[in-house]
Design an enzyme around this catalytic site. Structure first.
Site, short mmCIF file in Angstrom:
data_model
loop_
_atom_site.label_atom_id
_atom_site.label_comp_id
_atom_site.label_asym_id
_atom_site.label_seq_id
_atom_site.Cartn_x
_atom_site.Cartn_y
_atom_site.Cartn_z
N SER A 113 0.49 113.63 -43.99
CA SER A 113 1.76 114.22 -43.61
C SER A 113 2.03 115.40 -44.51
CB SER A 113 2.89 113.18 -43.74
OG SER A 113 4.12 113.80 -43.47
N LYS A 114 2.15 116.55 -43.90
CA LYS A 114 2.40 117.76 -44.68
C LYS A 114 3.68 117.59 -45.51
CE LYS A 114 3.06 122.69 -43.99
NZ LYS A 114 3.06 123.80 -43.03
N THR A 115 4.73 117.12 -44.83
CA THR A 115 6.03 117.01 -45.50
C THR A 115 6.20 115.69 -46.23
OG1 THR A 115 6.89 116.04 -43.47
CG2 THR A 115 7.17 118.43 -43.76
N PHE A 116 5.47 114.68 -45.83
CA PHE A 116 5.62 113.30 -46.31
C PHE A 116 7.04 112.79 -46.09
CE2 PHE A 116 4.02 109.68 -48.80
CZ PHE A 116 2.70 109.73 -48.42
N THR A 117 7.67 113.29 -45.04
CA THR A 117 9.01 112.80 -44.71
C THR A 117 9.10 112.45 -43.22
OG1 THR A 117 9.72 115.06 -44.25
CG2 THR A 117 10.20 114.22 -46.45
N THR A 118 8.06 112.71 -42.46
CA THR A 118 8.12 112.46 -41.02
C THR A 118 8.39 110.98 -40.75
OG1 THR A 118 6.64 114.30 -40.66
CG2 THR A 118 6.82 112.73 -38.84
N GLU B 187 3.50 124.00 -28.54
CA GLU B 187 4.33 124.08 -29.74
C GLU B 187 4.30 125.52 -30.28
OE1 GLU B 187 5.23 120.60 -32.53
OE2 GLU B 187 3.83 121.76 -33.75
N HIS C 51 -10.70 112.82 -9.53
CA HIS C 51 -10.21 111.68 -8.73
C HIS C 51 -8.74 111.41 -9.02
CE1 HIS C 51 -14.26 110.71 -7.31
NE2 HIS C 51 -14.63 111.23 -8.47
N GLY D 35 1.04 122.78 -39.38
CA GLY D 35 0.57 121.44 -39.01
C GLY D 35 -0.51 121.46 -37.94
N ARG D 36 -0.30 122.24 -36.88
CA ARG D 36 -1.26 122.21 -35.77
C ARG D 36 -2.55 122.95 -36.07
NH1 ARG D 36 3.46 124.46 -34.72
NH2 ARG D 36 3.69 126.61 -34.03
N GLN E 232 -0.50 120.49 -27.75
CA GLN E 232 0.36 120.80 -28.89
C GLN E 232 0.14 122.23 -29.36
OE1 GLN E 232 -0.42 119.71 -32.90
NE2 GLN E 232 1.73 119.46 -33.41
N GLU F 157 8.17 108.77 -38.36
CA GLU F 157 7.17 107.88 -37.77
C GLU F 157 6.06 107.56 -38.76
OE1 GLU F 157 8.37 110.71 -36.56
OE2 GLU F 157 8.36 110.77 -34.36
N LYS G 116 15.02 115.12 -33.59
CA LYS G 116 14.85 114.32 -34.81
C LYS G 116 16.21 113.98 -35.41
CE LYS G 116 10.51 116.45 -36.34
NZ LYS G 116 9.87 117.23 -37.41
O1 F6P Z 1 7.22 117.29 -34.69
C1 F6P Z 1 6.29 118.31 -34.82
C2 F6P Z 1 5.73 118.41 -36.21
O2 F6P Z 1 6.65 119.06 -37.02
C3 F6P Z 1 4.40 119.11 -36.18
O3 F6P Z 1 4.48 120.45 -36.19
C4 F6P Z 1 3.72 118.49 -37.35
O4 F6P Z 1 2.36 118.69 -37.27
C5 F6P Z 1 4.12 117.06 -37.20
O5 F6P Z 1 5.46 117.14 -36.78
C6 F6P Z 1 3.95 116.17 -38.37
O6 F6P Z 1 4.49 116.66 -39.56
P1 F6P Z 1 4.00 116.14 -40.96
O7 F6P Z 1 2.58 116.51 -41.15
O8 F6P Z 1 4.90 116.80 -41.96
O9 F6P Z 1 4.18 114.64 -41.00
#
Ligand code: F6P
Length: 571
Positions: free
Chosen positions: A216-221, A376, A408, A288-289, A372, A223, A532
């Site tokens: 996780s780039k942010t380590f706050t996502t 995105e 198909h 991220g992408r 994505q 999910e 979010k």
């Molecule tokens: O919801 C989209 C997003 O912000 C993407 O751009 C990103 O790759 C993903 O969520 C996950 O973010 P992270 O790597 O910070 O957990």
């Protein structure tokens, strides 16, 4: 009077766009089967490289249309924009960031100095750490808490921290060379916060041999964090069941040996309990992408295949970056041409849906990632130059499915329904093949028969009296195909780590090309934020055992009704 700069931004006012529209209306009167009968035209629309053939002769284009698209690319300064991106200018202005995924694939002997720091050195120092770590795990030097070899790798992450990794893993895992290299190990992905994804990810694994990679780039996502906490609890519980007297030190050792992270947020990885030496960093200039080229892809893929294979993937991506820089003519510059063709189809021809059709099960996750990458990036509506709403819509809707499964499923609509732009992808050499004695062709040849037949069927159709002869009149129209449907084909010599890297970089740069033409910022994603935030309010209510009517009133009656229904039935 508009200034040059402004008139250049407003696509609808661009003289070249007007000419392109006129050209399109002229070409609309010529059926694809006629265009395709011109051998010289077809030849001019095929570009051969060392490892693949790109053919866009099945697009509704002629030499003049191509010239106009090239002119538009020049007017919009596309190459200059790529140079700004590659040189580290902050072209992601709405986030104040550079866009430098290209630096992730630069070779060790190159350099790119920004604010006195050579970022290529930084990139390679992380790659070196990934290499050492993955080698030690693969050789059984680094083990799990109980000393067992780590063989199951669970990559926890979502969106850009998941999709491309899954695509690349699938692209490579059945290749005979890589299959051997990954023998005895397995990579699983845990992306969705849906509990089914969690239970499937941990099902049947040996907890003592499992390494969790939190990406996780942010380590706050939300999910990813919930899934990671769940994995932590699950792992500790499994250990406690087998070793009831776990000490605090044991708990520390379990997390330290069986949890690693890829992130830019060290304070948060620290809080989670992950050892600093087990955190692999990247930089805010990696979107991220685009992050699969960093430790986000390097770590899981090196663990399962070895770091040499990941390096080969990077080399493939770099070869496409080098094309952008070194290619003498836009017409030969494949990613740029893909972008221009994309623009032609979406903006000029009005085909707002793009369908990615890989004739390869190994590429089954490619459409998911491109969804994505494309949507995105280019699902935007504000000019990056004026910061005002544009008076046109950008970017296509993207979906896809490997052939022949798609045939198909939704090809009916493509053949006889709407006009979509189709992108066929295949490879000559199969990764695996099957052919028993009595069969005329191998499975791969059977698959690829369709790869060649479909673009022609779409383009040529079947509609003349002669072609419909013998069909009862009441069925004639049902069974007729107007044709004139367009596509391009990308045929790789083979699908390996190098060409997988090429394929991905081609699509990344084609998406950037289109974004540059639209004058949008393809590198931010503000559109994902609102949902979010609203989920935070709902979460508070779903967490309660009893919810008063007042609390539901914060939502409109429709949503509160749905939430009440959910709460009444969730157990
Ligand atoms: O919801 C989209 C997003 O912000 C993407 O751009 C990103 O790759 C993903 O969520 C996950 O973010 P992270 O790597 O910070 O957990």
């Amino acid at each position: 009077m508009q200034s040059d700069n402004q008139s250049n931004i407003d696509l609808n006012n661009s003289k070249t766009v007007k000419q392109l529209r006129e050209k399109f209306s002229e070409l609309s009167k010529i059926h694809m089967r006629n265009l395709l009968s011109d051998v010289e035209r077809n030849k001019s629309m095929a570009i051969l490289t060392d490892s693949f053939l790109f053919d866009y002769s099945h697009e509704k284009l002629d030499a003049e249309a191509v010239e106009l698209l090239v002119k538009l690319a020049e007017e919009r300064g596309i190459l200059k924009k790529f140079h700004s991106m590659f040189n580290g200018e902050k072209i992601n202005a709405t986030e104040g960031r550079r866009v430098l995924h290209r630096a992730l694939r630069m070779s060790r002997d190159e350099s790119l100095t920004l604010d006195g720091v050579d970022v290529v050195k930084d990139v390679h120092s992380v790659l070196d750490r990934v290499k050492q770590f993955s080698n030690e795990v693969r050789e059984g030097i680094k083990t799990g808490h109980s000393g067992k070899k780590l063989t199951t790798f669970i990559s926890i992450g979502i969106g850009g921290s998941y999709l491309a990794g899954d695509f690349v893993y699938n692209s490579l895992k059945s290749h005979p060379t890589y299959e051997k290299l990954s023998e005895g190990s397995e990579l699983r992905f845990l992306a969705n916060v849906c509990p089914i994804d969690f239970s499937r990810a941990v099902k049947g694994i040996d907890f003592e041999q499992t390494l969790f990679i939190v990406i996780s780039k942010t380590f706050t996502t939300a999910e990813t964090m919930l899934n990671s906490r769940n994995c932590k609890q699950w792992l500790l519980q499994k250990y406690r069941e087998k070793y009831p007297n776990l000490s605090d030190n044991d708990v520390k050792s379990i997390i330290s040996k069986q949890f690693v992270a890829v992130s830019t947020n060290i304070p948060e990885t620290d809080k989670f309990g992950i050892d600093k030496e087990n955190v692999f960093g990247f930089w805010d200039w990696v979107g991220g992408r685009y992050s699969v080229w960093s430790a986000v892809g390097a770590l899981p893929l090196s663990l399962v295949f070895g770091s040499d294979i990941f390096e080969e993937f990077l080399r493939g991506g770099k070869s496409i970056d080098d094309t952008i820089i070194s290619c003498k003519s836009i017409k030969e510059n494949i990613p740029l041409m893909m972008g221009l063709i994309g623009f032609w189809n979406t903006f000029i021809s009005g085909k707002t849906t793009r369908v990615i059709l890989p004739y390869s099960q190994a590429l089954c996750k490619f459409p998911n990632h491109i969804q994505q990458l494309d949507m995105e990036s280019n699902g935007k509506s504000v000019s990056i130059t004026t910061n005002k709403f544009l008076n046109y819509e950008c970017g296509p809707v993207v979906f896809g499915e490997p052939g022949t499964n798609g045939q198909h499923s939704f090809y009916q609509l493509i053949h006889q329904g709407r006009n979509l732009s189709c992108e066929f992808i295949g490879h000559s050499k199969p990764q695996q093949d099957v052919k028993y004695e009595n069969e005329l062709v191998s499975n791969h040849e059977e698959l690829m028969s369709n790869f060649f037949a479909q673009p022609d069927a779409l383009a040529n159709g079947k509609f003349t009296e002669e072609e419909l002869k013998g069909i009862p009149s009441e069925l004639a129209e049902h069974k007729s195909f107007k044709g004139d449907k367009t596509s391009f084909s990308l045929l790789l010599k083979e699908l390996n780590a190098y060409t997988t890297g090429q394929l991905l970089a081609l699509y990344e740069h084609r998406v950037a090309t289109e974004g540059f033409i639209y004058d949008i910022n393809s590198f931010d994603q503000w559109g994902v934020e609102l949902g979010k935030v609203l989920a935070n309010d709902v979460r508070k209510i779903l967490a309660k055992k009893v919810v008063g009517d007042e609390e539901y009133k914060k939502f409109n009656s429709s949503t509160s009704n749905l939430m009440k229904f959910f709460n009444e039935n969730k157990i």
